[in-house]
Write a protein that holds these residues in place. Structure first.
Motif, PDB file in Angstrom:
ATOM      1  N   THR A 171       0.832  -1.202   0.000  1.00 57.67           N
ATOM      2  CA  THR A 171       0.000   0.000   0.000  1.00 57.67           C
ATOM      3  C   THR A 171       0.870   1.256   0.000  1.00 57.67           C
ATOM      4  O   THR A 171       0.595   2.227  -0.705  1.00 57.67           O
ATOM      5  CB  THR A 171      -0.915   0.013   1.231  1.00 57.67           C
ATOM      6  OG1 THR A 171      -1.751  -1.148   1.200  1.00 57.67           O
ATOM      7  CG2 THR A 171      -1.786   1.261   1.257  1.00 57.67           C
ATOM      8  N   ASP A 223      -4.487  -6.996  -0.603  1.00 57.69           N
ATOM      9  CA  ASP A 223      -4.889  -8.363  -0.267  1.00 57.69           C
ATOM     10  C   ASP A 223      -4.947  -9.249  -1.504  1.00 57.69           C
ATOM     11  O   ASP A 223      -4.540 -10.416  -1.467  1.00 57.69           O
ATOM     12  CB  ASP A 223      -6.249  -8.365   0.439  1.00 57.69           C
ATOM     13  CG  ASP A 223      -6.174  -7.741   1.834  1.00 57.69           C
ATOM     14  OD1 ASP A 223      -5.128  -7.903   2.484  1.00 57.69           O
ATOM     15  OD2 ASP A 223      -7.147  -7.094   2.243  1.00 57.69           O
ATOM     16  N   THR A 224      -5.455  -8.689  -2.625  1.00 60.57           N
ATOM     17  CA  THR A 224      -5.508  -9.449  -3.876  1.00 60.57           C
ATOM     18  C   THR A 224      -4.132  -9.525  -4.524  1.00 60.57           C
ATOM     19  O   THR A 224      -3.684 -10.596  -4.955  1.00 60.57           O
ATOM     20  CB  THR A 224      -6.505  -8.803  -4.852  1.00 60.57           C
ATOM     21  OG1 THR A 224      -7.805  -8.796  -4.258  1.00 60.57           O
ATOM     22  CG2 THR A 224      -6.558  -9.575  -6.172  1.00 60.57           C
ATOM     23  N   ARG A 225      -3.446  -8.381  -4.592  1.00 60.39           N
ATOM     24  CA  ARG A 225      -2.159  -8.328  -5.277  1.00 60.39           C
ATOM     25  C   ARG A 225      -1.099  -9.180  -4.571  1.00 60.39           C
ATOM     26  O   ARG A 225      -0.173  -9.680  -5.210  1.00 60.39           O
ATOM     27  CB  ARG A 225      -1.678  -6.876  -5.358  1.00 60.39           C
ATOM     28  CG  ARG A 225      -2.505  -5.997  -6.276  1.00 60.39           C
ATOM     29  CD  ARG A 225      -2.413  -6.480  -7.696  1.00 60.39           C
ATOM     30  NE  ARG A 225      -2.942  -5.518  -8.653  1.00 60.39           N
ATOM     31  CZ  ARG A 225      -2.924  -5.695  -9.964  1.00 60.39           C
ATOM     32  NH1 ARG A 225      -2.420  -6.806 -10.476  1.00 60.39           N
ATOM     33  NH2 ARG A 225      -3.409  -4.785 -10.784  1.00 60.39           N
ATOM     34  N   ASP A 273      -2.769  -0.661  -5.137  1.00 58.62           N
ATOM     35  CA  ASP A 273      -4.118  -0.785  -4.595  1.00 58.62           C
ATOM     36  C   ASP A 273      -4.489  -2.247  -4.379  1.00 58.62           C
ATOM     37  O   ASP A 273      -3.930  -3.144  -5.005  1.00 58.62           O
ATOM     38  CB  ASP A 273      -5.129  -0.136  -5.552  1.00 58.62           C
ATOM     39  CG  ASP A 273      -4.903   1.357  -5.684  1.00 58.62           C
ATOM     40  OD1 ASP A 273      -4.457   1.984  -4.706  1.00 58.62           O
ATOM     41  OD2 ASP A 273      -5.171   1.897  -6.782  1.00 58.62           O
ATOM     42  N   ASP A 274      -5.458  -2.463  -3.501  1.00 55.18           N
ATOM     43  CA  ASP A 274      -5.979  -3.795  -3.209  1.00 55.18           C
ATOM     44  C   ASP A 274      -4.853  -4.778  -2.866  1.00 55.18           C
ATOM     45  O   ASP A 274      -4.659  -5.801  -3.535  1.00 55.18           O
ATOM     46  CB  ASP A 274      -6.786  -4.315  -4.400  1.00 55.18           C
ATOM     47  CG  ASP A 274      -7.619  -5.553  -4.049  1.00 55.18           C
ATOM     48  OD1 ASP A 274      -7.710  -5.892  -2.849  1.00 55.18           O
ATOM     49  OD2 ASP A 274      -8.142  -6.188  -4.982  1.00 55.18           O
TER      50      ASP A 274
END
Length: 561
Positions: free
Chosen positions: A136, A144-146, A141-142
């Motif tokens: 971050t 958790d997904t990346r 962004d995101d």
């Protein structure tokens, strides 16, 4: 007391043809909390200095003289085990090429967690939490997904941010940043440079910033060292060196920087040290010019592209990412149309859709009044590809290392023309002569050339079929300012003398101002503004465009003082 000091450093590489002196008697010091810039042309020895500090000089090369001290401890002669203990924990490096710095077989989360646990002795769950926070912090962004995705699922700029996160994750004392913002747009570049400044100020981290971007040097560094052919030619406080350079090479280097405040017809070239080989446009063209046409040569309408973000056997469970969303614009014959935006905004995806490398999910591409695309009939598609060619961002990966240069340049002619072998050889010789390399270069391999020379080879290949339209996807982002000026002048000459039409993609806004007639601004896959170049730079209408221009590094050279 200095945090890191280098005195009379020399690095040499023995070869069959003699010893190559990569660095000779170089010196610099970095104080705690200081950002020290290191600049110079490709081959000046900048990255070699960084590799020497890290103990990463490739055999049979090695340090042949001088000392490197970290907190007054000599580290230049340490054995592999001792250097392995320093590397990462005390000294980290942000590498220039994120493709080679990341392991393609591990997720980015696994790579950051593994590094953290090795150097900081953290439990896995704590390392994962810190890794996501760091993603971050570097602008991803995101997280958790990346965290669970692989490097190939990231854009070039996002991969560079992951590399920066890897360098920061072990809390080092010294960071060597080797072209850390080369692949980044101005907004993410500003974010990363702010992060480096914050680390230097709050944690008293010393930073060596190796870059060819003089705007970055002017805005970020406290001191700067200029190198030329392995030697230090000038060093001092940044403001003094940039505003009142003493060495003629420093003055020539600064003069070659694209100006952000005014448009120039041509880029000044560095003549110091013998100058650069000239380009013969007549030789390149063989007397050919692109035919004129009425109305737009290229028109894209409602261009849309989606990629699968989460795969599933059941269509209803698949998740998609919309990379390009209903984009429309047109380009007139002989025009240079710029496309700018953040990393991941869809610029390269638009280019690959226009080049019929990606299928369209929606929309239409029309070239000279005829609809084209990957689903067009074979003869139509081949005729289109003869007329539209690409110059890619990375001259290292866009050339096949196992092919000779003459075979690389001839390849499109074998596939897209009916020329015989003799005619192809003549065309290839003329192209190599035209870009200033000479026909003898055809018998060599890509690794025998510098980055700028490789990009000349890419230009020769792109012009082999005598196209009407060139897509230039970040063609100079990997090049230093002197070679960049040379390549951009070549493109200007081609456009002016051959009536070539170009789509010019770049995150370097001063370069865009110099090169383009009109500019389109992409944000998150959508086109938010299209305007004449000078109008866009002087009076941008969209808030996002205004923000991009506000973040643009501004350096106008000694004349601004």
């Amino acid at each position: 007391m200095s945090l890191l000091s280098i005195e009379d450093l020399s690095v040499a590489y023995p070869t069959r043809r003699g010893t190559v002196q990569a660095v000779e008697d170089a010196w610099l010091t970095v104080a705690p909390g200081q950002i020290h810039g290191l600049v110079g042309e490709s081959g000046a020895g900048k990255s070699t200095v960084g590799a020497a500090i890290m103990g990463l000089i490739d055999p049979p090369g090695g340090i042949t003289g001088g000392t490197i001290r970290l907190r007054n401890r000599a580290i230049g002669g340490l054995d592999r085990a001792a250097m392995r203990g320093l590397r990462g924990s005390k000294i980290s490096m942000i590498f220039q090429d994120p493709l080679t710095a990341l392991n393609p077989l591990l997720t980015v989360g696994q790579q950051i967690v593994e590094t953290m646990r090795f150097h900081l002795d953290l439990p896995e769950d704590e390392a994962a939490r810190r890794a996501k926070a760091l993603l971050t912090r570097v602008g991803i962004d995101d997280p958790d997904t990346r965290f669970d995705q692989y490097p190939h699922q990231f854009s070039g700029g996002m991969r560079q941010r992951v590399v920066i996160a890897l360098a920061l994750c072990s809390d080092p004392d010294v960071i060597i940043a080797d072209e850390p913002t080369t692949a980044l747009d101005v907004s993410i570049q500003a974010q990363i440079l702010d992060l480096i400044r914050e680390l230097a100020r709050e944690r008293q981290v010393g930073v060596i910033l190796i870059t060819h971007d003089m705007g970055v040097i002017a805005e970020v560094t406290d001191a700067v060292t200029v190198m030329y052919r392995g030697r230090v030619v000038e060093t001092g406080p940044t403001d003094r060196v940039l505003r009142a350079p003493e060495h003629p090479y420093t003055r020539a280097l600064i003069a070659a920087v694209p100006r952000p405040d005014v448009k120039m017809r041509r880029f000044p070239l560095i003549a110091y040290g013998g100058g650069l080989p000239q380009v013969d446009v007549a030789e390149l063209s063989g007397g050919w010019t692109a035919p004129a046409t009425e109305g737009p040569l290229l028109r894209v309408e409602g261009l849309t592209k989606r990629f699968v973000q989460k795969a599933s056997l059941l269509p209803s469970r698949r998740q998609y990412f919309t990379a390009v969303d209903n984009v429309s614009f047109d380009i007139a014959a002989g025009e240079v149309f710029g496309l700018v935006g953040e990393s991941g905004s869809g610029k390269s995806t638009v280019a690959r859709m226009i080049a019929a490398l990606y299928p369209l999910d929606a929309g239409r591409v029309t070239f000279d009044g005829q609809a084209v695309g990957r689903d067009a009939p074979g003869p139509v598609l081949n005729a289109y590809r003869r007329q539209i060619q690409m110059i890619f961002q990375d001259p290292f990966s866009s050339l096949n290392p196992r092919m000779r240069v003459d075979a690389i340049v001839a390849e499109p002619l074998h596939h897209l023309s009916d020329m015989n072998g003799t005619e192809i050889r003549r065309r290839v010789d003329a192209l190599l002569e035209g870009v200033g390399l000479g026909r003898a270069a055809g018998r060599r391999y890509p690794h025998e050339f510098s980055g700028g020379q490789r990009q000349r080879i890419s230009i020769a290949r792109a012009l082999a079929t005598r196209p009407r339209f060139l897509i230039c996807d970040e063609p100079t982002s990997a090049l230093d300012v002197s070679v960049q000026a040379q390549i951009l002048n070549i493109l200007k000459d081609l456009q002016e003398n051959l009536n070539l039409t170009m789509l010019f993609i770049s995150h370097d806004l001063p370069v865009v101002r110099q090169m383009c007639d009109r500019v389109g601004v992409l944000r998150a896959g959508r086109l938010v503004e299209v305007a004449e170049t000078e109008a866009l730079f002087e009076a941008p209408e969209h808030p996002y465009t205004r923000e991009l221009l506000r973040l643009m590094p501004r350096f106008t050279g000694p004349a601004a003082s």
